[in-house]
Design an enzyme around this catalytic site. Structure first.
Site, mmCIF file in Angstrom:
data_model
loop_
_atom_site.group_PDB
_atom_site.id
_atom_site.type_symbol
_atom_site.label_atom_id
_atom_site.label_comp_id
_atom_site.label_asym_id
_atom_site.label_seq_id
_atom_site.Cartn_x
_atom_site.Cartn_y
_atom_site.Cartn_z
ATOM 1 N N LYS A 282 48.666 44.011 25.978
ATOM 2 C CA LYS A 282 47.342 43.742 26.528
ATOM 3 C C LYS A 282 46.295 44.157 25.493
ATOM 4 C CE LYS A 282 45.408 43.777 31.097
ATOM 5 N NZ LYS A 282 45.658 44.046 32.501
ATOM 6 N N GLU A 368 49.094 44.195 49.059
ATOM 7 C CA GLU A 368 48.137 44.563 50.108
ATOM 8 C C GLU A 368 48.775 44.587 51.482
ATOM 9 O OE1 GLU A 368 47.546 42.334 47.675
ATOM 10 O OE2 GLU A 368 45.891 43.232 46.553
ATOM 11 N N ARG A 396 44.658 39.238 52.411
ATOM 12 C CA ARG A 396 46.112 39.106 52.310
ATOM 13 C C ARG A 396 46.855 39.820 53.441
ATOM 14 N NH1 ARG A 396 48.581 38.268 46.776
ATOM 15 N NH2 ARG A 396 47.707 36.192 46.542
HETATM 16 C C1 LIG Z 1 45.883 39.941 45.581
HETATM 17 C C2 LIG Z 1 45.203 40.616 44.426
HETATM 18 N N1 LIG Z 1 45.122 41.962 44.395
HETATM 19 C C3 LIG Z 1 44.507 42.572 43.366
HETATM 20 C C4 LIG Z 1 43.970 41.859 42.346
HETATM 21 C C5 LIG Z 1 43.204 42.546 41.223
HETATM 22 N N2 LIG Z 1 43.855 42.315 39.925
HETATM 23 C C6 LIG Z 1 43.427 41.402 39.056
HETATM 24 S S1 LIG Z 1 44.344 41.316 37.687
HETATM 25 C C7 LIG Z 1 45.323 42.573 38.216
HETATM 26 C C8 LIG Z 1 46.436 43.051 37.350
HETATM 27 C C9 LIG Z 1 47.375 41.961 37.051
HETATM 28 O O1 LIG Z 1 48.362 42.455 36.196
HETATM 29 P P1 LIG Z 1 49.321 41.451 35.468
HETATM 30 O O2 LIG Z 1 49.779 40.416 36.420
HETATM 31 O O3 LIG Z 1 50.369 42.237 34.787
HETATM 32 O O4 LIG Z 1 48.393 40.735 34.417
HETATM 33 P P2 LIG Z 1 47.714 41.369 33.118
HETATM 34 O O5 LIG Z 1 46.283 41.616 33.493
HETATM 35 O O6 LIG Z 1 48.422 42.620 32.754
HETATM 36 O O7 LIG Z 1 47.844 40.324 32.103
HETATM 37 C C10 LIG Z 1 44.925 43.025 39.468
HETATM 38 C C11 LIG Z 1 45.545 44.130 40.215
HETATM 39 C C12 LIG Z 1 44.075 40.456 42.422
HETATM 40 N N3 LIG Z 1 43.552 39.663 41.492
HETATM 41 N N4 LIG Z 1 44.701 39.871 43.452
#
Ligand SMILES: Cc1ncc(C[n+]2csc(CCOP(=O)(O)OP(=O)(O)O)c2C)c(N)n1
Length: 640
Positions: A282, A368, A396
């Site tokens: 990242k 969630e 959700r």
């Molecule tokens: C249902 C939901 N819960 C929380 C989030 C907030 N959120 C956005 S990106 C993220 C992390 C995602 O991690 P990953 O899939 O590993 O992607 P990365 O950002 O590391 O590339 C979160 C928790 C979301 N977008 N959707």
């Protein structure tokens, strides 16, 4: 200055004209363009930097938009936008009238599926793949999903289904070992084990696997060898058991390697879903983002040289911080208080709680539904769970709120952050519906503070509500900078208060529009119209006594809330109509979010567009006073 390769790339068709040995250069150019753009616009920098090579390789190999590419969450889609016809507009990203910060079907044919919430990519890609199969369309379908998003149940529901259907689907697991913070849970540990020894598959090894998997001739002779090799390197995988052909882990920043693997996968005749496990970093390529990948997940505008992000100019505390600080004070005295987040510890302020009470904070991952039912379980044992969650993500867990919490009247506390319009993240992240969907539930107490001092009182009140669920919802951003009360100030449940006394109209306010109401009252006063302002505090239970009282004393009522149709105002209308107030000629107007999804803009502009700013309140007040009760006169015309 020599011309950049990127200058000539507007669409994937331009990219395909490059030689393979130019892909590294184009990736570097794309990366530096990305840093430059996001330094001006703010946004999801870390995730986008991590998928630069993957984006280049995918568009180089696949024939998008005929081949479908689905980005999970889609916060990492900025490089994809730059090379799919939106380079010229990229500096409008997340701004009013500009490009969305997420994929959006209405924006481009290259955005196969819109997102913003996580873990939907495999399900939607499976739907697309199934539709293609039904229509004998042989184009490929690729989903890119992060390891954080793999912590959500939906991803497993989709894999379970895809494996059983033997669907032709390619899933790329973009594993950077980060969600917003570090990824949590057993799955994250499992992925790390797959990587143990820190070796990637060499191209030769990956090649062998692909060949062995996809060439029937090779399979006959070398099937066993392939199995052995795979087991030696990965120890066998859960993904295989789910019916996926697993390839990896591979280096997600080696663009040429990626291209070769993707080409092989694309051209294979493997019958069934394939999962490519790509390891990425990242924030890759921009030092401040590499070193602090959690803080660079989402950024405000920043100085490229120093990495310093711009800060809010206000001295007032954010609602998030006020909530967290208040909860911490309570938890110091009350060991039954526990806090739960779904991968949003810093966003909800629970990172502060965790520092003090690590054993009483639970980050359950992007889960969630589980978070809410987990909290319900804690409540049955006499604990006081606070689920700190963004309004949009609580959507959700609606059945969990109904079935596991409300029906059993369990005292789960919902601290609902980012309630109302949120600005640059746009409609996928707006907290529009929680008042509506929670206030319909029996047993629930639903509160909204009009300022940060009221938020403290609501946290205090929630701590004391032990026989039923309670929720308090507060906006993104900072409060108004007033002194905070202490943690002993508790509200009487279902009691509002009169904030201002006037003659002509009573405004019933629910939430943080109160200060717009106050501003409007000054303007109206200058025009000879005086208004009463009632701060309702509770959408459920309503302060019926007070509402009926003001309805009896005023010619007109206006309700206002930062939520969708069907919320506080609807409950007030129901009350007044059941008590016959409209029969007696009471005038009423409700002010809610409009019945449409609003695109991103500054929060101020969005509230203006939504008709919930001071000017709109003034207009509404003048309008309601102008109108005469003419139903009887018009009856034959309008109702015949
Ligand atoms: C249902 C939901 N819960 C929380 C989030 C907030 N959120 C956005 S990106 C993220 C992390 C995602 O991690 P990953 O899939 O590993 O992607 P990365 O950002 O590391 O590339 C979160 C928790 C979301 N977008 N959707």
């Amino acid at each position: 200055m020599s011309e950049k390769l990127l200058d000539k790339i507007n669409y994937p068709s331009d990219l395909k004209l490059l030689k393979k040995n130019q892909l590294k250069t184009i990736s570097e150019e794309l990366r530096s363009e990305l840093v430059d753009v996001v330094s001006e616009t703010g946004g999801h920098l870390g995730a986008s930097l991590g998928v630069v090579e993957l984006t280049v390789a995918l568009h180089y190999v696949f024939n998008t938009p005929k081949d479908k590419l689905v980005w999970d969450v889609s916060h990492q889609c900025y490089p994809h936008k730059i090379i799919t016809g939106r380079k010229d507009k990229i500096r409008t990203l997340r701004k009013g009238g500009g490009l969305s910060g997420f994929t959006k079907r209405a924006e481009s044919e290259y955005d196969s599926f819109g997102a913003g919430h996580s873990s939907t990519s495999i399900s939607s890609a499976l739907g697309i793949a199934t539709a293609k199969k039904l229509s004998n369309d042989n184009n490929s379908v690729v989903a890119v999903i992060g390891d954080g998003a793999m912590s959500a149940g939906m991803a497993y529901e989709a894999m379970n289904n895809a494996g059983a259907m033997k669907s032709k689907l390619i899933v790329i697991l973009n594993d950077n070992d980060m969600s917003i913070a570090r990824s949590v849970g057993a799955m994250s540990k499992y992925l790390a084990r797959l990587l143990s020894g820190k070796i990637y598959f060499s191209l030769r090894e990956a090649f062998k696997l692909i060949l062995s998997a996809f060439s029937k001739r090779f399979l006959k002779t070398a099937g066993k060898a392939e199995d052995m090799l795979r087991n030696v390197v990965t120890g066998g995988t859960l993904f295989n058991e789910l019916g996926f052909y697993y390839i990896g882990p591979i280096n997600g920043h080696d663009v040429n390697n990626l291209v070769t693997i993707l080409e092989n996968v694309k051209n294979s005749n493997h019958n069934g879903p394939i999962l490519i496990h790509a390891i990425t970093q990242k924030g890759k390529g921009y030092k401040p983002a590499e070193e602090s990948s959690d803080k660079y997940h989402g950024v405000s505008t920043f100085n490229i040289a120093t990495g310093k992000q711009s800060k809010s100019k206000s001295n007032a505390l954010s609602y998030t911080k006020v909530f967290a600080n208040t909860l911490i004070k309570h938890a110091e005295n009350d060991t039954k208080i526990v806090a739960i987040t779904g991968a949003m510890s810093s966003g909800t302020g629970l990172d502060l709680f965790e520092k003090k009470f690590p054993e009483r904070m639970f980050d359950v991952g992007i889960a969630e539904q589980h978070a809410v039912t987990f909290a319900a379980g804690l409540a049955t044992e006499g604990y006081k769970p606070f689920v700190a969650i963004y309004s949009t993500f609580l959507q959700r867990a609606y059945d969990q709120a109904v079935h596991d919490v409300a029906i059993q009247s369990l005292p789960v506390r919902f601290a609902i952050d980012r309630a109302g319009l949120v600005g640059a993240d746009g409609p996928t992240h707006a907290g529009s519906f929680d008042i509506t969907y929670l206030s319909t539930l029996p047993n629930f107490v639903v509160m909204a503070p009009s300022d940060e001092a009221e938020l403290v009182r609501m946290v205090n009140t929630s701590v004391c509500i032990n026989d039923r669920p309670s929720a308090f919802r507060y906006p993104r951003g900072v409060g108004i900078g007033i002194e905070l009360p202490n943690i002993n100030e508790v509200l009487e449940i279902g009691k509002g208060k009169i904030v201002l006394n006037g003659k002509h109209i009573a405004i019933l306010n629910f939430g943080a529009r109160l200060y717009e109401c106050k501003k409007a009252s000054e303007i109206l006063k200058a025009k000879g119209i005086t208004i009463t302002i009632l701060d309702a505090r509770f959408a459920k239970p309503l302060d019926e006594k007070l509402i009926l009282e003001v309805a009896s004393n005023h010619e007109a009522i206006i309700s206002i809330e930062e939520g969708s149709i069907g919320g506080f105002g609807s409950h007030v209308v129901q009350l007044l109509s059941n008590r016959g107030f409209f029969d007696k000629g009471l005038k009423f107007r409700s002010m809610t979010l409009p019945d449409k999804f609003l695109d991103q803009d500054t929060p101020e502009q969005m509230y203006k567009k939504a008709g919930l700013d001071c000017g709109s309140i003034v207009e509404k007040a003048e309008d309601v006073l102008r109108s005469n009760v003419v139903i009887a006169k018009n009856k034959s015309k309008n109702f015949s």
